[in-house]
Design an enzyme around this catalytic site. Structure first.
Site, PDB file in Angstrom:
ATOM      1  N   THR A  92    -118.966  -6.069  12.787  1.00 16.98           N
ATOM      2  CA  THR A  92    -117.812  -6.953  12.588  1.00 16.98           C
ATOM      3  C   THR A  92    -118.313  -8.394  12.689  1.00 16.98           C
ATOM      4  OG1 THR A  92    -116.189  -5.422  13.467  1.00 16.98           O
ATOM      5  CG2 THR A  92    -115.678  -7.758  13.732  1.00 16.98           C
ATOM      6  N   ARG A 110    -105.768   3.626  10.043  1.00 21.26           N
ATOM      7  CA  ARG A 110    -106.078   3.020  11.351  1.00 21.26           C
ATOM      8  C   ARG A 110    -106.379   1.527  11.198  1.00 21.26           C
ATOM      9  NH1 ARG A 110    -110.718   0.140  13.677  1.00 21.26           N
ATOM     10  NH2 ARG A 110    -110.650   0.513  15.906  1.00 21.26           N
ATOM     11  N   GLY A 112    -107.687  -1.804  13.562  1.00 25.34           N
ATOM     12  CA  GLY A 112    -108.251  -2.177  14.868  1.00 25.34           C
ATOM     13  C   GLY A 112    -107.725  -3.518  15.355  1.00 25.34           C
ATOM     14  N   THR A 152    -115.255  -8.621  19.038  1.00 29.10           N
ATOM     15  CA  THR A 152    -115.846  -7.466  18.365  1.00 29.10           C
ATOM     16  C   THR A 152    -116.010  -6.364  19.388  1.00 29.10           C
ATOM     17  OG1 THR A 152    -117.758  -6.557  17.231  1.00 29.10           O
ATOM     18  CG2 THR A 152    -118.184  -8.439  18.669  1.00 29.10           C
ATOM     19  N   GLY A 181    -111.892  -1.439  19.088  1.00 24.50           N
ATOM     20  CA  GLY A 181    -110.629  -2.098  18.795  1.00 24.50           C
ATOM     21  C   GLY A 181    -109.433  -1.605  19.588  1.00 24.50           C
TER      22      GLY A 181
HETATM   23  N1  ASP Z   1    -113.281  -4.284  16.560  1.00 23.21           N
HETATM   24  C1  ASP Z   1    -113.510  -3.588  15.331  1.00 23.21           C
HETATM   25  C2  ASP Z   1    -112.498  -2.506  15.181  1.00 23.21           C
HETATM   26  O1  ASP Z   1    -112.221  -1.821  16.127  1.00 23.21           O
HETATM   27  C3  ASP Z   1    -114.870  -2.988  15.236  1.00 23.21           C
HETATM   28  C4  ASP Z   1    -115.991  -3.810  15.819  1.00 23.21           C
HETATM   29  O2  ASP Z   1    -115.811  -4.947  16.160  1.00 23.21           O
HETATM   30  O3  ASP Z   1    -117.105  -3.302  15.925  1.00 23.21           O
HETATM   31  O4  ASP Z   1    -112.025  -2.315  14.092  1.00 23.21           O
END
Ligand code: ASP
Length: 352
Positions: A218, A246, A248, A269, A272
């Site tokens: 991300t 879904r 996040g 990040t 989520g």
């Molecule tokens: N936070 C992001 C999500 O859950 C994924 C990530 O940041 O790695 O969609």
């Protein structure tokens, strides 16, 4: 002799004052004119799993991205422009889980989420689950500036993007071999574990420790400009093998992104589901606002205590109204970089 003692005292007082002035001048930390910090995802990023070439490629892209924002800020541009254009560089790179290079859903599609926030007005924009908009952060900003809404999703968001003249691509634009292989691996693991894939096991697997590491990359940015305006943005493909539309934390204002000129700008990040429940980005700002914590103290509390106590992991990058920058994470690594107004660059990948 009578006048001698007061004279000596006077000289001593003057000397102490002068020394204090000199001390204060020496130790007075100049408030930076502007500052920018970015991340390219947090997770189990270990040196032993990295080749020197791959490490160099990440570092070069982080440098390229942050330099774009730095130039904008240096030339008096807005933090919003710096955030958007910096994120564009990472969205266009297959190295990151955002734009090109986004992870695959269970249905073998790429569904992208993004958000952006303006710390001056507290205006915000977000998009979720889009499959045809090349740069989701541009869509998030357009939602903020050209619609009456804060978040648009799916087909409707794509129609809006088209109407606004944003660049539309066919879904194969987002395809990368690496991410597709990751999906296959996750599916195989899932099938082996459960014997079969049914909706119940799929749901359980979503919270599986193996699966949570299938989402690196991300991207996000937080910046302070010369006018004292803060902004933050985040863009992602979400989590490999995600189902059922879904969404996040990345497009959720207050979780994935938050900016407020009174406190700080934050981009998150990580896992989520936990970042939504912990309201990570807003929580950091609120701790500064209501409790008077410094950015570093607030970020540490949320990332090292609140999120892991719930069972989640990840990290944030943030900058406060005085230009202090923070990169805080509770995972083995987080791709990250900072640049101050003197053009001094720091890049990090691993914990130490
Ligand atoms: N936070 C992001 C999500 O859950 C994924 C990530 O940041 O790695 O969609």
């Amino acid at each position: 002799m009578k006048n001698f003692i007061p004279c000596i005292l006077l000289v001593l007082i003057c000397f102490t004052c002068k020394n204090n002035e000199a001390y204060e001048a020496e130790t007075k930390v100049e408030k930076p004119e502007f500052a920018i910090v970015i991340h390219g995802g947090a997770g189990t990023i270990l040196k032993k799993n990295m080749t020197p070439e791959r490490e160099a490629a990440y570092k070069a892209k982080l440098k390229e991205a942050i330099s774009v924002g730095y130039e904008i800020l240096k030339n008096g541009g807005s933090s919003l422009d710096a955030v958007e254009k910096t994120i564009n560089v990472m969205e266009d790179s297959p190295l990151f889980n955002a734009g090109k290079g986004a992870v695959f859903t269970n249905a073998e599609t790429n569904e992208l989420d993004a958000s952006i926030m303006d710390g001056k007005t507290l205006n915000a924009g977000a998009s979720a689950g889009t499959t045809t908009v090349r740069n989701p952060i541009n869509l998030a900003r357009t939602v903020m500036e050209k619609s009456k809404h804060v978040m648009l999703s799916g087909k409707g968001a794509e129609i809006f993007a088209q109407e606004q003249g944003l660049e539309i691509v066919t879904s194969d634009y987002f395809f990368t071999e690496n991410r597709f292989k990751s999906l296959k691996r996750v599916k195989e693991r899932e099938a082996k574990k459960e014997g079969k894939i049914d909706t119940e096991s799929a749901y359980l697997n979503f919270y599986d420790a193996d699966i949570k590491d299938s989402k690196f990359g991300t991207v996000g940015c937080a910046a302070l400009d010369k006018n004292g305006n803060l902004a933050a943005g985040t863009s992602t493909g979400g989590m490999t093998n995600k189902r059922w539309g879904r969404v996040g934390d990345a497009p959720i204002i207050g979780s994935g992104t938050y900016a407020n000129n009174a406190t700080c700008a934050v981009s998150s990040t990580g896992w989520g589901e936990y970042f939504i429940r912990a309201q990570v980005a807003h929580d950091i700002s609120a701790l500064m606002d209501y409790k008077g914590l410094s950015l570093q103290e607030a970020a540490r509390l949320v990332i090292q205590e609140k999120v892991p106590n719930l069972g989640g992991d990840g990290g944030i990058v943030a900058v406060d109204k005085n230009g202090n920058m923070v990169a805080e994470f509770n995972t083995a690594g987080m791709y990250r970089a900072t640049m101050n107004d003197k053009g001094e660059l720091t890049i990090g990948i691993y914990e130490k």
